[in-house]
Design a protein around this motif. Structure first.
Motif, mmCIF file in Angstrom:
data_model
loop_
_atom_site.group_PDB
_atom_site.id
_atom_site.type_symbol
_atom_site.label_atom_id
_atom_site.label_comp_id
_atom_site.label_asym_id
_atom_site.label_seq_id
_atom_site.Cartn_x
_atom_site.Cartn_y
_atom_site.Cartn_z
ATOM 1 N N GLU A 6 0.598 8.684 -4.800
ATOM 2 C CA GLU A 6 0.510 7.476 -3.961
ATOM 3 C C GLU A 6 0.424 6.225 -4.827
ATOM 4 O O GLU A 6 1.050 5.214 -4.544
ATOM 5 C CB GLU A 6 -0.732 7.544 -3.073
ATOM 6 C CG GLU A 6 -0.526 8.339 -1.785
ATOM 7 C CD GLU A 6 -1.795 8.375 -0.933
ATOM 8 O OE1 GLU A 6 -2.027 9.405 -0.325
ATOM 9 O OE2 GLU A 6 -2.531 7.362 -0.912
ATOM 10 N N GLY A 7 -0.388 6.290 -5.873
ATOM 11 C CA GLY A 7 -0.587 5.131 -6.733
ATOM 12 C C GLY A 7 0.687 4.720 -7.430
ATOM 13 O O GLY A 7 1.036 3.535 -7.483
ATOM 14 N N VAL A 8 1.425 5.710 -7.960
ATOM 15 C CA VAL A 8 2.683 5.422 -8.654
ATOM 16 C C VAL A 8 3.673 4.780 -7.678
ATOM 17 O O VAL A 8 4.328 3.786 -7.990
ATOM 18 C CB VAL A 8 3.260 6.723 -9.277
ATOM 19 C CG1 VAL A 8 4.691 6.511 -9.754
ATOM 20 C CG2 VAL A 8 2.358 7.194 -10.419
ATOM 21 N N ASN A 9 3.721 5.327 -6.459
ATOM 22 C CA ASN A 9 4.630 4.764 -5.445
ATOM 23 C C ASN A 9 4.225 3.344 -5.073
ATOM 24 O O ASN A 9 5.050 2.449 -4.976
ATOM 25 C CB ASN A 9 4.620 5.630 -4.175
ATOM 26 C CG ASN A 9 5.305 6.966 -4.425
ATOM 27 O OD1 ASN A 9 5.997 7.139 -5.426
ATOM 28 N ND2 ASN A 9 5.085 7.920 -3.521
ATOM 29 N N GLU A 10 2.929 3.144 -4.867
ATOM 30 C CA GLU A 10 2.440 1.842 -4.416
ATOM 31 C C GLU A 10 2.776 0.759 -5.442
ATOM 32 O O GLU A 10 3.118 -0.362 -5.098
ATOM 33 C CB GLU A 10 0.918 1.928 -4.194
ATOM 34 C CG GLU A 10 0.224 0.641 -3.775
ATOM 35 C CD GLU A 10 0.615 0.151 -2.387
ATOM 36 O OE1 GLU A 10 1.124 0.981 -1.592
ATOM 37 O OE2 GLU A 10 0.432 -1.049 -2.104
ATOM 38 N N LEU A 11 2.707 1.116 -6.722
ATOM 39 C CA LEU A 11 2.972 0.133 -7.775
ATOM 40 C C LEU A 11 4.447 0.154 -8.220
ATOM 41 O O LEU A 11 4.809 -0.508 -9.191
ATOM 42 C CB LEU A 11 2.064 0.397 -8.977
ATOM 43 C CG LEU A 11 0.559 0.215 -8.732
ATOM 44 C CD1 LEU A 11 -0.225 0.516 -9.997
ATOM 45 C CD2 LEU A 11 0.245 -1.191 -8.253
ATOM 46 N N LEU A 28 -4.067 2.471 -13.262
ATOM 47 C CA LEU A 28 -2.633 2.289 -13.549
ATOM 48 C C LEU A 28 -2.303 0.825 -13.794
ATOM 49 O O LEU A 28 -1.593 0.481 -14.741
ATOM 50 C CB LEU A 28 -1.808 2.798 -12.355
ATOM 51 C CG LEU A 28 -1.517 4.300 -12.291
ATOM 52 C CD1 LEU A 28 -0.787 4.629 -10.991
ATOM 53 C CD2 LEU A 28 -0.660 4.712 -13.494
ATOM 54 N N ALA A 29 -2.841 -0.045 -12.934
ATOM 55 C CA ALA A 29 -2.535 -1.473 -13.042
ATOM 56 C C ALA A 29 -3.016 -2.002 -14.385
ATOM 57 O O ALA A 29 -2.319 -2.766 -15.061
ATOM 58 C CB ALA A 29 -3.188 -2.239 -11.883
ATOM 59 N N ASP A 30 -4.192 -1.569 -14.785
ATOM 60 C CA ASP A 30 -4.742 -2.043 -16.050
ATOM 61 C C ASP A 30 -3.906 -1.552 -17.232
ATOM 62 O O ASP A 30 -3.543 -2.326 -18.120
ATOM 63 C CB ASP A 30 -6.192 -1.561 -16.191
ATOM 64 C CG ASP A 30 -6.838 -2.107 -17.441
ATOM 65 O OD1 ASP A 30 -7.086 -3.332 -17.463
ATOM 66 O OD2 ASP A 30 -7.071 -1.333 -18.396
ATOM 67 N N ILE A 31 -3.558 -0.260 -17.211
ATOM 68 C CA ILE A 31 -2.806 0.315 -18.337
ATOM 69 C C ILE A 31 -1.412 -0.292 -18.413
ATOM 70 O O ILE A 31 -0.912 -0.599 -19.493
ATOM 71 C CB ILE A 31 -2.735 1.853 -18.196
ATOM 72 C CG1 ILE A 31 -4.142 2.458 -18.259
ATOM 73 C CG2 ILE A 31 -1.841 2.454 -19.262
ATOM 74 C CD1 ILE A 31 -4.224 3.875 -17.705
ATOM 75 N N MET A 32 -0.782 -0.486 -17.254
ATOM 76 C CA MET A 32 0.609 -0.953 -17.218
ATOM 77 C C MET A 32 0.704 -2.475 -17.202
ATOM 78 O O MET A 32 1.795 -3.029 -17.111
ATOM 79 C CB MET A 32 1.337 -0.362 -16.000
ATOM 80 C CG MET A 32 1.305 1.163 -15.913
ATOM 81 S SD MET A 32 2.006 1.978 -17.365
ATOM 82 C CE MET A 32 3.744 1.644 -17.132
#
Lengths: 374, 646
Positions: free
Chosen positions: B265-270, B355-359
């Motif tokens: 879900e997280g990968v899709n959302e971002l 994810l947002a922080d790393i990417m």
């Protein structure tokens, strides 16, 4: 300033000042008497409690209470307000047998019940094991069952506090100095959940030098004798110096020296200034060297009326208290005050802080001067 | 609950994760199932018990998890596929047996244990990652990411178990166990169970093992490691491991269990499908190293997403160290880097945050005004502190304990235990329970504390336990106390059920898991036989109960037991036992805030069936909640709460 259960425990119970009168219990679900102790079962969030307000060891407004009881300021002296002094004893042989000394208390209560002056008498009654409890007597039979002195702290005002608040029964209440003081405070500031103190028609005070702490004394007493067989306890007048227990079946009475008994005195009793129950309608005690007689101090007009009725009906016979006996009584009452002041000063650490006697503080010196012990 | 034995194969069914697990057990053809109740695992055994009449599976509630595994292992030794279920704390109880079972290996039938962990600790008194036990004892472990997968994985776990002759763990979490989702059942096996037999000794023609003794351990320890390597080989090609995403991702997520779906879900959302990949591991111990190594070589950043301990994270980091210099310089993110927590539940939000922080993406999940509205709305919801049910006998027990200890006046205290009565540590039990650890620990602690008189401990020592807990772990502690002449009073809050986990029967209830009548292991008889002084009270008789407690505490030596017997109010409800009283409040008598009460009933006593009438300010009965137990009439100082017998 909050004056509730926490302050009651901080200032009185945990400091060893509790007299065991029982005014704080039963009307309250948080405070109970158990095994001779006052116990807080839980935290009460009330900042103002009747428990603190009515305790004779928190503060004592002598003039305020005197106004509420007698309609005038506190006169001081060795024995407070006194109208008449004499000796009396019951004429009823059954009462004489069951009652203490002259049976005057039981006679007066029986008369008041019979004449409809009261509906119920609140006093102390010993159970089969001779442990004292507050009790309510509504008949001569119940009265006789509660006759006789118990020398242990009995918390017996619980019996008044446990009557339903809406009760309209006319009451007589029997109590020692501490209890009569509590009743005085109750009359001045009626409790929120006990019967209207105006229902209390008579307060009969008992002379009291001290009472025994049930927590230690009762187990000791139990070790001395078969308590269910005892019919009467007595501390006979000097020169005898003993605590005696009499048995139902003409068995020889048991006796122990007062020196053995005295370590069991309830610690709070050492701070009591009131040997003669000064805020009662009538105070009654032993007549000491006149066995079988009581000393009677009539303090209020309604007390006088009750005594007059009793003599008129021939229920009591009376005689004069000899002058030297009166002097001795006054001396003893004053000694109690002096001893209390000394103990209180020791406890507070300051002559300017007389604890319950000295609240409000500005009155303490005034009270001592009224007692002539400045 | 659906009867899991009658589900149509191939159809789509809405099943709770625990029911899916149970279906998996049936589809695997297991013949023995055992367990001890404990959320979030409690529904597996009832689902199997209900199915027992249509299948030939033997299902039992065991007295504790160690016994449960032993029962199941017995099945395995005799050639029957066997299954055992517990919550994370149960694994600790079972551990003592399991750490020997790894040496002996299992019998002819596969042995699978399903342990459901409780990240967030919503239904537990600890938060513990049970996966460590698999590593500790070198046995295989798998983690399902959905209810469907849980069912499939249970079946496959039997194949692994039998292939390597080891107990195999399937580790769930509350989210898997309790979520209801679509599950497609498979076929139930048609063949009957093999004949159960404990293999004959010295029979050279019998290929089956006839001895299961864990010593001498040097003989068994080396083969155990060989078995583990064999399991690793099997796991390399497990159908439960999968990879989605680009061949050379900027970031590789290694995820397992319930967290896997948060990652997707997280990968899709971002919108990171082209930059971030997800390696889902269903087999987490032993680590399928070749598979993981293959993917480590494709990236230079790795994020671990798993709940609680960094279990996979550490295994992979160890592997990466061994792989150098075959991999690029790898940067790891996860619990160690602080991007995710090694405690509590994860969520899609927490994965998106990492994810947002790393990417290097700025991500605002909800607009600020909406967030503020949420905070305001949350403030409107009244707090719901934990509480015991209306009519709960534990409230009566703790009321008696509170008053009894106050009257006794020697600062007595209660060692608590695990069950509904654990709430004794807080308001519902008037803060009386002062310790809480493992099941049975209260009595063990009391046994020790009751010996400290020589060092001046003169306070009465009490312990409390429930009826089910008594059979589970208290009996050894009680025997210890009697044997060592300790001085304490044990209160057994016997409410006739394992109430906290859903009223499962136990050795005192006279009923088995499958509803057959059972012998009652009588509490009084057991305690007396152990040498304790025993009294039984109905805690709703407050004066007698308080008197009994005072009497027991006054005893200067020995172990005393007070059985507080009153049926759980919810069990009464289930058995349609009508309430005893119809309660009402005489408002004219209620003192409310006045001296002499100060809201004793609603402020202190705290039964949810009592409330304050907003208009009159007086106490009132919430008729929707009141169970009619009548206890409040006993505690009201003004006699304003009145019960009419019904």
């Amino acid at each position: 300033m909050a004056n509730g259960i926490n302050e009651l425990f901080d200032e009185v119970i945990n400091r060893g000042l509790c007299a065991g009168c029982g005014a704080c219990i039963t009307g309250c679900p948080y405070i109970v008497a158990h095994a001779g102790r006052i116990v807080a079962l839980d935290k009460c969030t009330g900042s103002e409690g009747d428990c603190y307000k009515h305790c004779p060891r928190t503060f004592f407004d002598f003039d305020g209470v005197s106004e509420a009881v007698f309609g005038k300021a506190y006169p001081g002296g060795e024995m407070g307000q006194v109208l008449e002094i004499f000796m009396a004893r019951a004429t009823d042989p059954e009462i004489l047998k069951r009652g203490q000394d002259g049976g005057t208390v039981t006679s007066l209560l029986a008369l008041a019940l019979e004449e409809g002056l009261i509906d119920a008498a609140v006093s102390t009654r010993m159970d089969a094991e001779k442990a004292p409890h507050g009790s309510v007597a509504r008949s001569r039979r119940e009265l006789l069952e509660s006759a006789g002195a118990c020398y242990e702290v009995g918390f017996s005002l619980e019996a008044y506090r446990s009557l339903p608040a809406e009760s309209t029964e006319k009451l007589a209440i029997v109590g020692t100095g501490c209890q009569v003081e509590a009743l005085g405070k109750i009359k001045r500031e009626p409790p929120q959940n006990s019967p209207d103190p105006r229902n209390i028609r008579f307060t009969l005070g008992l002379f009291c030098g001290w009472a025994l702490a049930p927590g230690t004394f009762h187990p000791y007493l139990k070790s001395l004798c078969e308590l269910s067989q005892v019919c009467k306890f007595e501390i006979p007048p000097r020169p005898r110096y003993s605590f005696e227990f009499h048995f139902e079946n003409d068995r020889e009475a048991g006796s122990v020296s007062l020196d053995v008994i005295k370590p069991h005195i309830n610690s709070g009793c050492h701070y009591c200034w009131d040997m003669t129950a000064e805020f009662s309608d009538v105070s009654i005690g032993s007549a000491e060297t006149f066995p079988g007689w009581n000393t009677v101090l009539v303090r209020s007009p309604r007390g006088a009326e009750l005594l007059a009725l009793a003599t008129e009906k021939g229920i009591l016979e009376t005689r004069e208290l000899p002058e030297e006996k009166l002097s001795h009584l006054k001396w003893a009452a004053l000694q109690k005050k002096r001893a209390a002041v000394e103990k209180i000063t020791e406890k507070s650490g300051s002559k300017n802080d007389l604890l319950h006697i000295g609240r409000p503080p500005e009155e303490s010196a005034d009270i001592l001067s009224r007692w002539n012990i400045l | 609950m659906a009867n899991i034995a009658t589900l149509k194969p191939g159809s789509t069914c809405l099943l709770m994760g625990n029911e899916a697990v149970a279906r998996g057990v049936l589809e695997a053809g297991a013949g023995v199932a055992s367990g001890y109740p404990g959320s979030p695992s409690s529904e597996v055994i009832p689902a199997l018990a209900e199915a027992a009449s249509q299948t030939d599976i033997y299902v039992e509630w065991s007295t504790n998890e160690k016994v449960a595994v032993e029962v199941a292992a017995g099945g395995s030794f005799a050639g029957i596929r066997s299954f055992c279920v517990m919550k994370q704390n149960g694994a600790n109880v079972a551990a003592d047996f399991i750490v020997n079972l790894n040496m002996t290996g299992i019998g002819g039938g596969g042995l699978v244990i399903f342990i459901s962990d409780d990240p967030g600790g919503g239904t537990s008194n600890n938060e513990q990652d049970s996966r460590t036990i698999a590593k500790w004892i070198d046995n295989p472990l798998m983690e399902p990411s959905s209810a469907q997968e849980a069912k499939e994985m249970i079946k496959w776990a039997y194949e692994v178990s039998e292939a390597v002759n080891l107990l195999t763990f399937v580790r769930g979490v509350g989210r898997i166990s309790y979520t209801r989702s679509n599950v497609v059942p498979g076929e139930l096996p048609r063949k009957a169970q093999p004949e159960a037999v404990f293999p004959e000794i010295w029979d050279r023609n019998n290929p089956r093992k006839s001895r299961f003794t864990s010593g001498p351990f040097p003989v068994f320890h080396a083969p155990l490691h060989e078995k583990l390597e064999k399991a690793r080989e099997i796991f390399e090609t497990s159908p439960f491991n999968s990879y989605t995403g680009p061949e050379k991702p900027e970031l590789l997520i290694i995820a397992c269990g319930a967290s896997t779906s948060y990652c997707i879900e997280g990968v899709n959302e971002l919108n990171l499908e082209d930059r971030v990949s997800v390696l889902k591991l269903g087999t987490t111990w032993p680590l399928p190293e070749k598979l993981v190594a293959k993917h480590l070589k494709t990236t230079c950043k790795v994020l671990f997403v798993e709940e609680m301990d960094p279990f996979v994270e550490r295994s992979v980091m160890e592997l990466a160290a061994a792989l150098l210099p075959e991999t690029a310089h790898l940067t790891f993110f996860g619990a160690r880097s602080g991007h995710l927590t090694p405690y509590g539940e994860l969520s899609t939000d927490s994965v998106i945050g990492a994810l947002a922080d790393i990417m290097g993406i700025t991500y605002q999940p909800r607009d600020r005004a909406y967030e503020e509205m949420c905070v305001e709305a949350a403030a409107l919801v009244p707090g719901r502190p934990i509480n015991m049910c209306p009519g709960c006998p534990h409230r009566a027990t703790y009321w008696a304990v509170k008053n009894g200890l106050s009257l006794d006046g020697r600062n007595g205290f209660v060692c608590g235990d695990v069950g509904c009565y654990s709430m004794g540590f807080a308001g519902p039990g008037f803060y009386q329970a002062r310790t809480m650890h493992a099941m049975g620990s209260g009595t063990g602690l009391a046994s020790g504390l009751g010996k400290l008189g020589r060092f001046g401990l003169d306070q009465p020592v009490l312990a409390i336990c429930g009826d089910s807990t008594f059979y589970h772990a208290v009996m050894p502690a009680l025997a210890n106390g009697v044997y060592n002449n300790s001085n304490f009073t044990l209160l057994i809050a016997d409410n006739s059920a394992t109430a906290m986990t859903g009223f499962q029967p136990h050795p005192g209830t006279g009923q088995t898991a499958t509803g057959e009548p059972a012998k009652v292991v009588e509490l009084e008889a057991v305690c007396r036989a152990m040498g304790a002084t025993v009294e039984t009270c109905d805690p709703f008789d407050l004066p007698k109960t308080i008197d009994t407690l005072l009497k027991m505490m006054a005893e200067e030596s020995g172990v005393k037991v007070v059985i507080m017997r009153h049926m759980c109010q919810l069990v009464k409800g289930k058995r349609k036992i009508a309430p005893s009283w119809k309660m009402h409040v005489d408002g004219s008598k209620c003192l409310a805030d006045a001296c002499g009460c100060h809201r004793l009933c609603t402020r202190l006593f705290g039964c949810p069936g009592l409330m304050v009438d907003g208009e009159t300010g007086k106490a009132a009965i919430d008729e929707a909640l009141c169970a009619g137990c009548g206890l409040c009439a006993q505690i009201c100082p003004a006699h304003a709460i009145i019960g009419e017998e019904v």
